[in-house]
Design a protein around this motif. Structure first.
Motif, mmCIF file in Angstrom:
data_model
loop_
_atom_site.group_PDB
_atom_site.id
_atom_site.type_symbol
_atom_site.label_atom_id
_atom_site.label_comp_id
_atom_site.label_asym_id
_atom_site.label_seq_id
_atom_site.Cartn_x
_atom_site.Cartn_y
_atom_site.Cartn_z
ATOM 1 N N TYR A 811 0.830 -1.202 0.000
ATOM 2 C CA TYR A 811 0.000 0.000 0.000
ATOM 3 C C TYR A 811 0.869 1.258 0.000
ATOM 4 O O TYR A 811 0.670 2.168 -0.817
ATOM 5 C CB TYR A 811 -0.919 -0.010 1.214
ATOM 6 C CG TYR A 811 -1.687 1.277 1.438
ATOM 7 C CD1 TYR A 811 -2.949 1.455 0.891
ATOM 8 C CD2 TYR A 811 -1.152 2.313 2.201
ATOM 9 C CE1 TYR A 811 -3.657 2.624 1.094
ATOM 10 C CE2 TYR A 811 -1.856 3.486 2.409
ATOM 11 C CZ TYR A 811 -3.101 3.648 1.858
ATOM 12 O OH TYR A 811 -3.795 4.825 2.072
ATOM 13 N N PHE A 812 1.819 1.325 0.902
ATOM 14 C CA PHE A 812 2.647 2.526 1.002
ATOM 15 C C PHE A 812 3.566 2.673 -0.210
ATOM 16 O O PHE A 812 3.868 3.789 -0.636
ATOM 17 C CB PHE A 812 3.444 2.495 2.301
ATOM 18 C CG PHE A 812 2.583 2.652 3.515
ATOM 19 C CD1 PHE A 812 2.036 3.887 3.839
ATOM 20 C CD2 PHE A 812 2.277 1.561 4.315
ATOM 21 C CE1 PHE A 812 1.218 4.029 4.949
ATOM 22 C CE2 PHE A 812 1.459 1.694 5.427
ATOM 23 C CZ PHE A 812 0.926 2.931 5.741
ATOM 24 N N ALA A 813 3.979 1.559 -0.783
ATOM 25 C CA ALA A 813 4.828 1.628 -1.966
ATOM 26 C C ALA A 813 4.067 2.149 -3.179
ATOM 27 O O ALA A 813 4.656 2.798 -4.060
ATOM 28 C CB ALA A 813 5.404 0.245 -2.271
ATOM 29 N N ASP A 851 4.675 7.449 8.432
ATOM 30 C CA ASP A 851 5.470 8.642 8.750
ATOM 31 C C ASP A 851 6.375 9.026 7.593
ATOM 32 O O ASP A 851 6.544 10.215 7.284
ATOM 33 C CB ASP A 851 6.300 8.401 10.006
ATOM 34 C CG ASP A 851 5.465 8.380 11.279
ATOM 35 O OD1 ASP A 851 4.338 8.915 11.246
ATOM 36 O OD2 ASP A 851 5.935 7.836 12.288
ATOM 37 N N ALA A 852 6.961 8.032 6.960
ATOM 38 C CA ALA A 852 7.867 8.318 5.852
ATOM 39 C C ALA A 852 7.123 8.977 4.694
ATOM 40 O O ALA A 852 7.635 9.925 4.078
ATOM 41 C CB ALA A 852 8.542 7.030 5.386
ATOM 42 N N LEU A 853 5.925 8.496 4.386
ATOM 43 C CA LEU A 853 5.179 9.083 3.276
ATOM 44 C C LEU A 853 4.698 10.490 3.632
ATOM 45 O O LEU A 853 4.758 11.400 2.808
ATOM 46 C CB LEU A 853 4.008 8.176 2.906
ATOM 47 C CG LEU A 853 3.437 8.360 1.492
ATOM 48 C CD1 LEU A 853 2.747 7.092 1.030
ATOM 49 C CD2 LEU A 853 2.467 9.516 1.398
ATOM 50 N N VAL A 854 4.215 10.662 4.860
ATOM 51 C CA VAL A 854 3.744 11.988 5.276
ATOM 52 C C VAL A 854 4.878 13.006 5.251
ATOM 53 O O VAL A 854 4.678 14.183 4.935
ATOM 54 C CB VAL A 854 3.113 11.903 6.682
ATOM 55 C CG1 VAL A 854 2.803 13.296 7.217
ATOM 56 C CG2 VAL A 854 1.831 11.069 6.635
ATOM 57 N N ALA A 855 6.084 12.548 5.591
ATOM 58 C CA ALA A 855 7.238 13.455 5.627
ATOM 59 C C ALA A 855 7.759 13.814 4.244
ATOM 60 O O ALA A 855 8.554 14.750 4.102
ATOM 61 C CB ALA A 855 8.361 12.821 6.451
ATOM 62 N N ASP A 856 7.324 13.104 3.217
ATOM 63 C CA ASP A 856 7.796 13.342 1.854
ATOM 64 C C ASP A 856 7.048 14.524 1.257
ATOM 65 O O ASP A 856 5.957 14.370 0.704
ATOM 66 C CB ASP A 856 7.594 12.077 1.018
ATOM 67 C CG ASP A 856 8.138 12.222 -0.396
ATOM 68 O OD1 ASP A 856 8.633 13.319 -0.742
ATOM 69 O OD2 ASP A 856 8.066 11.234 -1.157
ATOM 70 N N THR A 857 7.601 15.692 1.361
ATOM 71 C CA THR A 857 6.921 16.915 0.915
ATOM 72 C C THR A 857 6.791 17.004 -0.600
ATOM 73 O O THR A 857 6.123 17.907 -1.105
ATOM 74 C CB THR A 857 7.642 18.154 1.445
ATOM 75 O OG1 THR A 857 9.021 18.125 1.027
ATOM 76 C CG2 THR A 857 7.585 18.207 2.971
ATOM 77 N N SER A 858 7.406 16.073 -1.325
ATOM 78 C CA SER A 858 7.205 16.072 -2.779
ATOM 79 C C SER A 858 5.846 15.479 -3.156
ATOM 80 O O SER A 858 5.399 15.634 -4.298
ATOM 81 C CB SER A 858 8.309 15.264 -3.460
ATOM 82 O OG SER A 858 8.201 13.875 -3.149
ATOM 83 N N ILE A 867 -3.101 10.021 4.434
ATOM 84 C CA ILE A 867 -2.209 9.044 5.066
ATOM 85 C C ILE A 867 -2.063 9.351 6.552
ATOM 86 O O ILE A 867 -2.060 8.442 7.395
ATOM 87 C CB ILE A 867 -0.836 9.040 4.374
ATOM 88 C CG1 ILE A 867 -0.969 8.618 2.908
ATOM 89 C CG2 ILE A 867 0.139 8.117 5.119
ATOM 90 C CD1 ILE A 867 -1.463 7.208 2.699
ATOM 91 N N SER A 868 -1.968 10.620 6.898
ATOM 92 C CA SER A 868 -1.833 10.989 8.313
ATOM 93 C C SER A 868 -3.081 10.589 9.094
ATOM 94 O O SER A 868 -2.989 10.210 10.270
ATOM 95 C CB SER A 868 -1.575 12.489 8.455
ATOM 96 O OG SER A 868 -2.756 13.258 8.261
ATOM 97 N N GLU A 869 -4.239 10.653 8.456
ATOM 98 C CA GLU A 869 -5.471 10.247 9.133
ATOM 99 C C GLU A 869 -5.451 8.749 9.438
ATOM 100 O O GLU A 869 -5.791 8.318 10.546
ATOM 101 C CB GLU A 869 -6.677 10.598 8.267
ATOM 102 C CG GLU A 869 -6.924 12.088 8.139
ATOM 103 C CD GLU A 869 -8.124 12.427 7.286
ATOM 104 O OE1 GLU A 869 -8.496 13.607 7.229
ATOM 105 O OE2 GLU A 869 -8.701 11.508 6.666
ATOM 106 N N GLY A 870 -5.075 7.946 8.452
ATOM 107 C CA GLY A 870 -4.973 6.516 8.689
ATOM 108 C C GLY A 870 -3.944 6.189 9.756
ATOM 109 O O GLY A 870 -4.154 5.323 10.608
ATOM 110 N N ARG A 871 -2.840 6.893 9.727
ATOM 111 C CA ARG A 871 -1.783 6.698 10.718
ATOM 112 C C ARG A 871 -2.303 7.016 12.127
ATOM 113 O O ARG A 871 -2.020 6.305 13.089
ATOM 114 C CB ARG A 871 -0.608 7.601 10.370
ATOM 115 C CG ARG A 871 0.674 7.293 11.128
ATOM 116 C CD ARG A 871 0.911 8.277 12.246
ATOM 117 N NE ARG A 871 2.213 8.049 12.846
ATOM 118 C CZ ARG A 871 2.458 8.099 14.150
ATOM 119 N NH1 ARG A 871 1.479 8.362 14.999
ATOM 120 N NH2 ARG A 871 3.664 7.871 14.614
ATOM 121 N N GLY A 872 -3.084 8.075 12.238
ATOM 122 C CA GLY A 872 -3.633 8.450 13.531
ATOM 123 C C GLY A 872 -4.542 7.384 14.104
ATOM 124 O O GLY A 872 -4.536 7.119 15.317
#
Length: 889
Positions: A811-813, A851-858, A867-872
């Motif tokens: 999923y994240f990939a 976290d890695a995907l959320v941190a990717d500002t590109s 993604i941050s919502e699912g992470r929460g």
């Protein structure tokens, strides 16, 4: 194809795009403001041809010629026009050809050297879609008839005609549509003329519609196809109800017309401004992405509101809410429209509030506020505790930002804030302000300040402070009671403690609340023989609460009751923390004994929020459900509580204990299904709960028996809808397979049957079935959005965690690729529904990947937000699991 005289040929014939994947331009607030500052749009004249060369329905594209009259306050300036076209026949401005050789949908068409008064003509082939956006095309598998309908919110009108696609550039619209002669054609205006279109090989017609009042592009509409029609008339308004011809026998015209009439009566009486758009049509359409859309005078709604199988009264009530919500938009949103999407809540929060108060006061659904507390506010509380929480009136920089803001905050929290405001200023004063707002701004655009001006004047209160704290800050406050008792068991002190949403909101704000406090006590001794005790309200005060601590002098000297219920009657928006004595009362029979349905709902809600916050173990919540759900009289509450318990068992329970908890819940569902009154909604609700949770043994044997006819419940009809639910349950547990799916599919060749079959096949417990489902859900853009959604539902069966485990990392990939592959609305559905929150994914590794995907500002901000919502939610589940695991140690 030959280009129009004088038009450049480069790119005109060769240009081709995929209608289902091309995104609308991401209009920014700054660009919209600049364009609105330059232009006033007067009118659109739109000529559409929906036929092919033989006069039948066209398949991939349709032709549209749009003539736009507009003025510019700076002659010589340039602007841009929005359209997503496959190819052009003519593009001109004031009679001069416009070069479109470098056209890209994201850029639109540049109109240079504007005059003061301008006429633009855009003649182009545009594209049908199957993704629920723009002009959606559907073929009924029952009779192969073609049905078309539009869905333009937020900015998809450009998929059907060239336009300045933003809410504050209103104009009048006149449509002329050529289509097969046997089709019904509906739009915002009434039909004024029908003429033979003169196709050589088949019978066609051209329908001319009346010119509309000034309105925004996103609420324009076209519906076309051989729809079944039912008509009525009320208070000078022609009413229409429409559905596909193959569903006509199931259309509930009497009840839907009744709700419609009751809604108009309530709104006319209380809004003080008559409905402004002439006739009023409501159309049930296939493969609709949401519940309904408030197109002026031509409302579209999901055809799931046509009940072909038996459903509980909850679905009928929800349909009534939807009808009233969309009707309220005729005033909030259509008559008076937000200037920009910062104030989307001026549309949605008001429509939600208005729907529930009208439903409670004007229809048979007098307990509508119980439903609001049970369903809508639960949605809002969850959304408001995610990392992406935002104010009701929030900062929307572009269209992609608003696309993810059609959420529980914009709808339910905003409506809750309005309910609180009504309690604060009084309903007569509030409605007087609303009437003034409509009078002052009819057919115009507004901001929050315009509404506050009207409410300030009629309420006698200065509301900017209230608006700042309730509408411009995020997060949900938690309220609890703190008290001391004297030697006689009476309150010697009583205070309401308010906590700020420190963990979930950057605003960390305390708000003013208008609050009811109810004291509930048993009427008889709980141990008094066979007489069932009743828990009833014995005293109530209504107070203003503000700050971290508010002393409640009115309760001093009152005897401590069995239950202290803050926010009695649900006046404000908050989470409740029950004191230990009150929670003990509820856990030991008090919830079942509580007589008032709204009070029970508030207690259920408080218990659920305590589970989510790690204050109440899932196994103890299961005990509460076992003790009280069987006697709950409101079937909507039963269904909501059952759904919440299923989520808790999947996500919040200790995984080592969860199978035992699931088995206990399955036994409860089976027992309550058998005990419920024959043919009752409660019987059906408990059967549904059983099918959702059945895991083995007697539970699955019973389900299989229902399907075969070997098991029967008096009053329960195993119709096609229930057959699908049973097959899905048995397939997921390995007790049925392709043969059973195909058998039901043969009996249900409808579009709904195809979706049910797709869900069932995605639930087959094999790696191969999951791989096929993943590919269909995330890669196949040729599938309709509705079928892809059905596949997603089956893919993430909550009890197939081990089969889903390989898809956590995948999923994240693939998330960024999925986001780019589909339109924003369709991509959002995939990203949200497939986020790895199945049991095996609730771990630290999932948090790190997120976290890695959320941190990717590109990556796009909207994707990172989702993604941050699912992470929460995964982080919350980890905390709750720790609490549950320690509960019985």
């Amino acid at each position: 194809m030959r280009p129009a005289p004088g038009l450049p040929t480069s790119g005109l014939d060769a240009y081709r795009i995929d209608a289902n994947t091309v995104r609308v331009p991401n209009l920014t607030r700054q660009d919209a403001q600049q364009r609105a500052g330059l232009l006033r749009v007067d009118s659109y004249d739109v000529v559409l041809d929906l036929t092919d060369a033989d006069g039948g329905p066209s398949e991939r594209t349709f032709r549209c010629r749009t003539t736009i009259a507009f003025t510019a306050n700076r002659p010589g300036a340039s602007t841009f026009l929005d359209v997503i076209a496959d190819r052009f026949h003519e593009v001109s401005l004031n009679g001069r050809p416009v070069d479109v050789s470098g056209y890209e949908p994201a850029d639109g068409i540049v109109l240079a050297e504007l005059a003061e008064h301008n006429v633009a003509v855009i003649d182009a082939d545009l594209l049908y879609t199957t993704n629920g956006q723009g002009l959606h095309r559907f073929v009924d598998p029952i009779d192969d008839e073609v049905y078309l309908y539009t869905q333009f919110e937020t900015t998809d009108a450009k998929r059907m005609f060239a336009c300045f696609d933003q809410p504050d550039l209103k104009a009048s619209f006149t449509l002329h549509v050529t289509a097969p002669a046997h089709w019904k054609l509906l739009s915002n205006g009434a039909v004024t003329e029908v003429e033979d279109a003169g196709h050589e090989h088949s019978q066609t017609k051209t329908v001319h519609f009346a010119t509309t009042p000034r309105m925004s592009t996103y609420i324009t509409a076209l519906v076309a196809g051989p729809f079944y029609e039912a008509t009525d008339h009320h208070d000078g308004i022609d009413l229409g109800l429409y559905c596909r011809d193959s569903l006509a026998e199931h259309l509930d015209t009497d009840e839907m017309f009744t709700i419609t009439k009751q809604g108009f009566d309530w709104y006319h009486q209380n809004f003080g401004y008559r409905y402004a758009f002439g006739k009023y049509d409501q159309v049930c359409v296939p493969e609709f992405n949401s519940g309904a859309m408030e197109n002026a005078a031509c409302v579209t709604m999901v055809e799931d509101y046509i009940f072909t199988s038996r459903v509980t009264s909850v679905r009928y009530e929800r349909r009534a809410t939807t009808i009233l919500h969309e009707m309220a938009h005729m005033w909030f949103g259509n008559l008076v429209t937000m200037r920009w999407f910062d104030d989307l809540w001026l549309n949605e929060s008001f429509a939600e509030w208005a729907a529930f108060i009208a439903q409670a006061q004007a229809t048979t659904w007098t307990d509508a506020w119980t439903t609001f507390a049970n369903a809508e506010k639960t949605w809002a509380y969850k959304q408001d505790q995610l990392p992406s929480t935002h104010p009701v009136a929030c900062d929307i920089v572009d269209v992609e930002a608003v696309d993810v803001n059609f959420d529980g905050i914009t709808y339910a929290k905003g409506a809750s804030a309005l309910k609180q405001l009504v309690a604060y200023v009084g309903l007569p004063q509030f409605l007087a302000g609303v009437r003034q707002y409509f009078t002052d701004h009819a057919f115009g655009n507004t901001t929050l300040a315009d509404l506050l001006d009207a409410l300030n004047a009629t309420s006698g209160r200065e509301l900017s402070g209230w608006a700042r704290l309730w509408l411009k800050t995020s997060g949900v406050n938690t309220l609890s009671a703190e008290f001391e008792l004297d030697s006689d068991g009476r309150f010697s002190s009583f205070a309401v403690i308010q906590d700020a949403p420190r963990e979930t909101s950057p605003d960390n704000v305390l708000r003013p609340h208008r609050l009811g406090i109810g004291l509930y006590s048993y009427e008889t001794d709980p141990d008094a023989g066979d007489q069932a005790p009743k828990l009833v309200r014995t005293h109530r005060v209504e107070v203003d609460v503000d700050g971290a601590r508010t002393e409640i002098a009115e309760l001093i000297g009152q005897r401590r009751p069995d239950l202290v219920l803050l926010n009695d009657d649900d006046l404000t928006y908050c989470k409740l923390r029950l004191d230990e004595h009150s929670l003990h009362t509820l856990r030991h029979g008090g919830l079942a004994a509580l007589q008032d349905s709204l009070a029970r709902t508030l207690c259920w809600s408080a218990a659920w929020e305590m589970v989510r916050d790690g204050k109440l173990a899932t196994r103890h919540y299961l005990d509460l459900v076992i003790s009280a759900a069987g006697s709950e009289s409101v079937v909507g509450v039963v269904q909501a509580v059952n759904k919440q318990l299923l989520q808790a068992l999947e996500m919040y329970a200790d995984p080592d204990w969860a199978p035992a908890g699931r088995a206990r819940f399955g036994d409860l569902a089976l027992a309550n299904a058998r005990a419920a009154a024959p043919g009752s909604d409660h019987q059906l609700a408990w059967v549904h709960a059983l099918l959702d949770t059945a895991s083995a043994g007697e539970q699955l044997d019973f389900a299989a028996g229902l399907l075969s006819g070997e098991q029967q419940l008096e009053g329960l009809t195993v119709d096609i809808g229930l057959r699908w639910l049973i097959v899905r349950a048995l397939v997921a547990r390995g007790r049925a397979g392709e043969a059973e799916i195909a058998a039901v599919e043969a009996d249900d060749p409808s579009a709904a049957g195809a979706r049910e079959a797709a869900t069932a096949r995605a639930r087959i417990p094999s790696a191969e079935a999951k791989a096929t489902a993943w590919s269909m859900a995330t890669q196949d853009s040729d599938l309709s959005a509705a079928v892809r959604k059905a596949v997603r539902i089956g893919f993430r069966d909550p009890w197939q965690s081990e089969l889903l485990a390989p898809y956590t990392a995948r999923y994240f990939a693939e998330a960024a690729e999925i986001w780019d592959r589909f339109t924003a609305e369709n991509a959002k559905g995939i990203i949200v529904m497939l986020f790895p929150s199945w049991s095996s994914a609730i771990d630290e590794q999932t948090l790190r990947l997120a976290d890695a995907l959320v941190a990717d500002t590109s990556q796009p901000a909207a994707l990172r937000r989702l993604i941050s919502e699912g992470r929460g939610e995964v982080a919350r589940a980890l905390r709750a699991r720790t609490v549950d695991a320690a509960a019985d140690r």
